[in-house]
Design a protein around this motif. Structure first.
Motif, short mmCIF file in Angstrom:
data_model
loop_
_atom_site.label_atom_id
_atom_site.label_comp_id
_atom_site.label_asym_id
_atom_site.label_seq_id
_atom_site.Cartn_x
_atom_site.Cartn_y
_atom_site.Cartn_z
N LEU A 41 0.85 -1.18 0.00
CA LEU A 41 0.00 0.00 0.00
C LEU A 41 0.89 1.23 0.00
O LEU A 41 1.71 1.42 0.90
N THR A 42 0.73 2.07 -1.01
CA THR A 42 1.55 3.26 -1.17
C THR A 42 0.66 4.50 -1.15
O THR A 42 -0.55 4.40 -0.98
N ARG A 43 1.28 5.67 -1.38
CA ARG A 43 0.51 6.91 -1.35
C ARG A 43 0.02 7.34 -2.72
O ARG A 43 -0.88 8.18 -2.82
N ASP A 169 6.13 -8.09 -13.65
CA ASP A 169 6.76 -8.29 -12.36
C ASP A 169 6.62 -7.08 -11.45
O ASP A 169 6.74 -7.20 -10.23
N TYR A 170 6.38 -5.90 -12.05
CA TYR A 170 6.29 -4.66 -11.29
C TYR A 170 5.16 -3.80 -11.87
O TYR A 170 5.13 -3.54 -13.07
N PHE A 171 4.23 -3.39 -11.00
CA PHE A 171 3.07 -2.61 -11.45
C PHE A 171 2.68 -1.66 -10.33
O PHE A 171 2.59 -2.05 -9.17
N ALA A 172 2.45 -0.40 -10.67
CA ALA A 172 2.03 0.58 -9.67
C ALA A 172 0.85 1.38 -10.19
O ALA A 172 0.76 1.68 -11.39
N THR A 173 -0.06 1.72 -9.28
CA THR A 173 -1.24 2.48 -9.67
C THR A 173 -1.64 3.43 -8.56
O THR A 173 -1.26 3.25 -7.40
N SER A 174 -2.39 4.45 -8.91
CA SER A 174 -3.03 5.34 -7.94
C SER A 174 -4.45 4.86 -7.71
O SER A 174 -5.18 4.57 -8.67
N LEU A 175 -4.86 4.82 -6.46
CA LEU A 175 -6.21 4.37 -6.15
C LEU A 175 -7.19 5.53 -6.03
O LEU A 175 -8.40 5.32 -5.98
N HIS A 176 -6.67 6.76 -5.99
CA HIS A 176 -7.56 7.93 -5.91
C HIS A 176 -8.14 8.29 -7.28
O HIS A 176 -9.04 9.11 -7.37
N GLY A 184 -4.00 10.15 -1.72
CA GLY A 184 -2.98 9.65 -0.81
C GLY A 184 -3.00 8.15 -0.67
O GLY A 184 -2.46 7.59 0.28
N THR A 185 -3.61 7.46 -1.66
CA THR A 185 -3.64 6.00 -1.65
C THR A 185 -3.19 5.45 -3.00
O THR A 185 -3.58 5.95 -4.05
N GLY A 186 -2.37 4.43 -2.94
CA GLY A 186 -1.88 3.79 -4.15
C GLY A 186 -1.54 2.33 -3.87
O GLY A 186 -1.60 1.86 -2.73
N MET A 187 -1.18 1.62 -4.92
CA MET A 187 -0.88 0.19 -4.80
C MET A 187 0.35 -0.14 -5.64
O MET A 187 0.48 0.32 -6.77
N LEU A 188 1.25 -0.92 -5.06
CA LEU A 188 2.41 -1.43 -5.77
C LEU A 188 2.36 -2.95 -5.76
O LEU A 188 2.21 -3.57 -4.70
N TYR A 189 2.48 -3.54 -6.94
CA TYR A 189 2.61 -4.99 -7.07
C TYR A 189 4.05 -5.33 -7.42
O TYR A 189 4.64 -4.72 -8.34
N VAL A 190 4.63 -6.27 -6.68
CA VAL A 190 5.95 -6.82 -7.03
C VAL A 190 5.83 -8.34 -6.95
O VAL A 190 5.39 -8.89 -5.92
N ARG A 191 6.20 -9.01 -8.02
CA ARG A 191 6.12 -10.48 -8.03
C ARG A 191 6.94 -11.04 -6.86
O ARG A 191 8.03 -10.54 -6.55
N GLY A 219 7.33 5.81 7.90
CA GLY A 219 7.15 6.53 9.16
C GLY A 219 5.67 6.67 9.49
O GLY A 219 4.80 6.03 8.90
N THR A 220 5.38 7.54 10.44
CA THR A 220 3.99 7.73 10.88
C THR A 220 3.13 8.26 9.74
O THR A 220 3.53 9.19 9.03
N HIS A 221 1.99 7.68 9.57
CA HIS A 221 1.10 8.02 8.45
C HIS A 221 -0.34 7.76 8.88
O HIS A 221 -0.58 6.98 9.81
N PRO A 222 -1.32 8.37 8.24
CA PRO A 222 -2.71 8.12 8.62
C PRO A 222 -3.19 6.75 8.17
O PRO A 222 -3.05 6.38 7.01
N ALA A 223 -3.73 6.01 9.11
CA ALA A 223 -4.32 4.71 8.76
C ALA A 223 -5.64 4.89 8.03
O ALA A 223 -6.06 4.03 7.25
N ALA A 224 -6.31 6.03 8.29
CA ALA A 224 -7.66 6.25 7.78
C ALA A 224 -7.73 6.14 6.26
O ALA A 224 -8.64 5.53 5.70
N ASN A 225 -6.76 6.75 5.56
CA ASN A 225 -6.77 6.73 4.09
C ASN A 225 -6.80 5.31 3.56
O ASN A 225 -7.57 4.97 2.65
N TYR A 226 -5.94 4.46 4.14
CA TYR A 226 -5.84 3.10 3.63
C TYR A 226 -7.08 2.28 3.94
O TYR A 226 -7.52 1.47 3.11
N LEU A 227 -7.66 2.48 5.11
CA LEU A 227 -8.87 1.72 5.44
C LEU A 227 -10.03 2.12 4.55
O LEU A 227 -10.90 1.30 4.25
N ALA A 228 -10.05 3.38 4.10
CA ALA A 228 -11.14 3.84 3.23
C ALA A 228 -11.06 3.22 1.83
O ALA A 228 -12.04 3.27 1.08
N ILE A 229 -9.91 2.63 1.49
CA ILE A 229 -9.79 1.93 0.20
C ILE A 229 -10.86 0.85 0.10
O ILE A 229 -11.45 0.63 -0.96
#
Length: 346
Positions: A41-43, A169-176, A184-191, A219-229
């Motif tokens: 889970l990325t930004r 083998d490598y794929f990245a996307t924005s979830l917003h 502030g939410t994104g996804m990274l796939y790595v095989r 580091g410290t980051h909001p959990a809320a964004n990721y849970l809203a996915i």
């Protein structure tokens, strides 16, 4: 979630909310048809792509290959490695619009040299909405021992596909973007078997070398964004990926077919479903696209994205599922007025 987090973060965020991101990871993995142990889970897409772009060991003289239409931030990431490490960024042009996947694969292959160590390619190009033949390029490059990073910033939850359709083998996307999750939410796939050899963007412990979570050490980051996915994913699945894709294609054809009746209109996007979905790039010959964009906002409060590229210019038109036919009619009427009368008129 934010209110609860801030009540007592050491407990409410870290102990209660943060562990729930594992459920989000599992749901995204199910949607992409891969293992949860391959999803970070990325930004945003940029972060996921830069993890991949900066995570490979390269030396001076090594070449990385991409097109002249790839996203500027990702191009700049390689340009910084050029300045800092002496690698070589090689870019090549692709046709606009393109209706021949064989030509795209051929152009990638023709531009590979013995020094090519890495390829970056878009799944769908943000400038024109062109969908590229990712799986064929990935498999061609894999046969030559060259990894391919896939920029899926605009593809996930836009049109229907899973990892099997890409085989990357490598794929990245924005979830917003098309999933409509919070900014502030994104996804990274790595095989799975590639995780150990890819350095994280921010330092992780040696014990995490083979763990997809090493890419989440920010580091410290909001959990809320990721849970809203999960809420966004539930909404997307409630519509249905296939029905959403059909709706987006319908909306694009609705405005494009109407404007193409005018011989001054040029569409830099193929309407063939194999090569595009909701994103279209349109130009009115003889009128500056930036001026049209300013006119549409000033007179009609219609937002489009004027694009001035070295190889073409136009306006990116991007309806979403909530766009109404009435709104598209207003857009088409405003464009038809511009075509007939120009901009700056009352």
């Amino acid at each position: 979630h934010l209110d609860y987090s801030n009540e007592a973060p050491v407990y409410t965020m870290w102990r209660i909310l943060e562990p729930q991101r594992e459920g989000v990871r599992q749901r995204l993995a199910r949607a992409f048809a891969c293992s949860p142990e391959e999803i970070a889970l990325t930004r945003n897409a940029s972060e996921g792509l830069q993890i991949s772009q900066l995570g490979f060991d390269l030396k001076a003289g090594d070449e990385v290959l991409t097109t002249t239409q790839d996203y500027g931030r990702m191009v700049n990431t390689f340009k910084q490695r050029e300045r800092r490490e002496g690698i070589v960024l090689k870019q090549f042009q692709i046709p606009t619009p393109s209706v021949d996947p064989d030509e795209i694969v051929r152009l990638f292959e023709e531009n590979i040299t013995e020094r090519t160590k890495l390829i970056l390619m878009c799944h769908i190009i943000n400038l024109t909405g062109l969908i590229l033949p990712v799986k064929r390029v990935v498999q061609m490059a894999r046969a030559k021992g060259i990894p391919v990073i896939v920029d899926g910033a605009h593809s996930f939850a836009h049109f229907e596909f899973t990892h099997e359709d890409l085989d990357c083998d490598y794929f990245a996307t924005s979830l917003h973007k098309w999933l409509l999750a919070p900014i502030g939410t994104g996804m990274l796939y790595v095989r799975r078997n590639k995780i150990g050899d890819l350095w994280p963007l921010q330092a992780a412990t040696e014990a995490q070398d083979d763990n997809i979570r090493k890419f989440e050490e920010i580091g410290t980051h909001p959990a809320a964004n990721y849970l809203a996915i999960s809420e966004a994913l539930t909404f997307h699945q409630g519509i249905g990926a296939a029905r959403k894709e059909a709706r987006l294609r319908y909306l694009t054809r609705y405005w494009a077919d109407r404007l193409l009746q005018n011989d001054r209109v040029r569409l830099h996007t193929s309407l063939n479903p194999e090569y595009s979905c909701a994103i279209g790039n349109v130009q009115v010959e003889g009128i500056d696209s930036s001026e049209i964009g300013q006119h549409l906002w000033a007179k009609h409060r219609i937002i489009v994205t004027p694009i001035k590229h070295a190889e073409f210019e136009g306006m990116r038109i991007t309806p979403n599922v909530y766009t109404t036919l009435e709104e598209l009619d207003r857009f088409c009427e405003a464009m038809e007025y511009v075509i007939k009368n120009g901009v700056g008129q009352a």
